[in-house]
Scaffold this motif. Structure first.
Motif: not given
Length: 219
Positions: A89-104
């Motif tokens: 299961a992804a640690p940190l409530s699913g926030r690891f690893p970071l999901e891919n995103d397009v952002t500044d």
């Protein structure tokens, strides 16, 4: 480590940054425009851009743990990977690893924080008329105190960087060029060239409306 130099917000220079990782970023994040270095010329140069038109401000950013962790950032990441491998299961409530995103926006996982050390056009000495941090940096090196104590400079392949003390030293950054549209006769600059032109205008180097096409009537 202690990175000698300047900081946009005064929190880095001359202070210990325990377990920090320095990275180069090209992004035009809101943070870079909302918290300028306090330099009057730079603040004026960054005004007037719409949020979606702001050109990149290449920067050095420190990523560091929010709290001291055994092994620093590598140890923290290793513990998360181990937890992921054991439980599936992804640690940190699913926030690891970071999901891919397009952002500044520079994103980091919970437990880490970022701090802008220096950005393009920031003054790097106490003299406003002195040198400024360059554009489009593409390489960073660490020269720890004592880097040349046992450096064998006459040996092929013996590079001086990334030697010496891991706790205090100098950061060396390479710079390349200014991007986007350079000014032409009858055409105002755009992107990073416009940022540079605004900077030169507010510094008193250019005496013209740098945003008006007709103002650029000669090379």
């Amino acid at each position: 480590m202690q990175a000698r130099g300047i900081s946009r917000n005064g929190k880095i220079a001359g202070a210990a940054v325990l377990g920090a990782v320095l990275v180069l970023v090209p992004g035009s994040w809101d943070e870079l425009y909302q918290t300028p270095s306090g330099d009057r010329i730079l603040e004026q140069s960054c005004k007037g851009f719409e949020a979606d038109e702001r050109p990149p401000l290449p920067s050095v950013v420190a990523i560091e743990p929010e709290h001291r962790a055994p092994g620093g950032i590598p140890g923290y990441i290793r513990s998360l990977v181990d937890a992921y491998a054991r439980s599936g299961a992804a640690p940190l409530s699913g926030r690891f690893p970071l999901e891919n995103d397009v952002t500044d926006t520079l994103r980091v996982i919970p437990g880490l924080r970022t701090d802008v050390v220096v950005s393009w056009l920031d003054p790097i000495t106490g003299d406003p008329g002195g040198p400024r941090f360059g554009a489009n940096n593409d390489y960073i090196a660490w020269f720890g105190d004592g880097w040349d104590d046992d450096w064998t400079g006459d040996v092929v392949g013996s590079a001086p960087q990334f030697n010496g003390s891991p706790d205090a030293g100098w950061v060396w950054v390479n710079h390349e060029y200014v991007s986007n549209n350079a000014p032409q006769v009858g055409a105002a600059p755009g992107g990073q060239h416009l940022t540079l032109a605004r900077f030169l205008q507010h510094a008193g180097v250019l005496d013209l409306d740098v945003t008006r096409d007709s103002a650029w009537d000669q090379h």
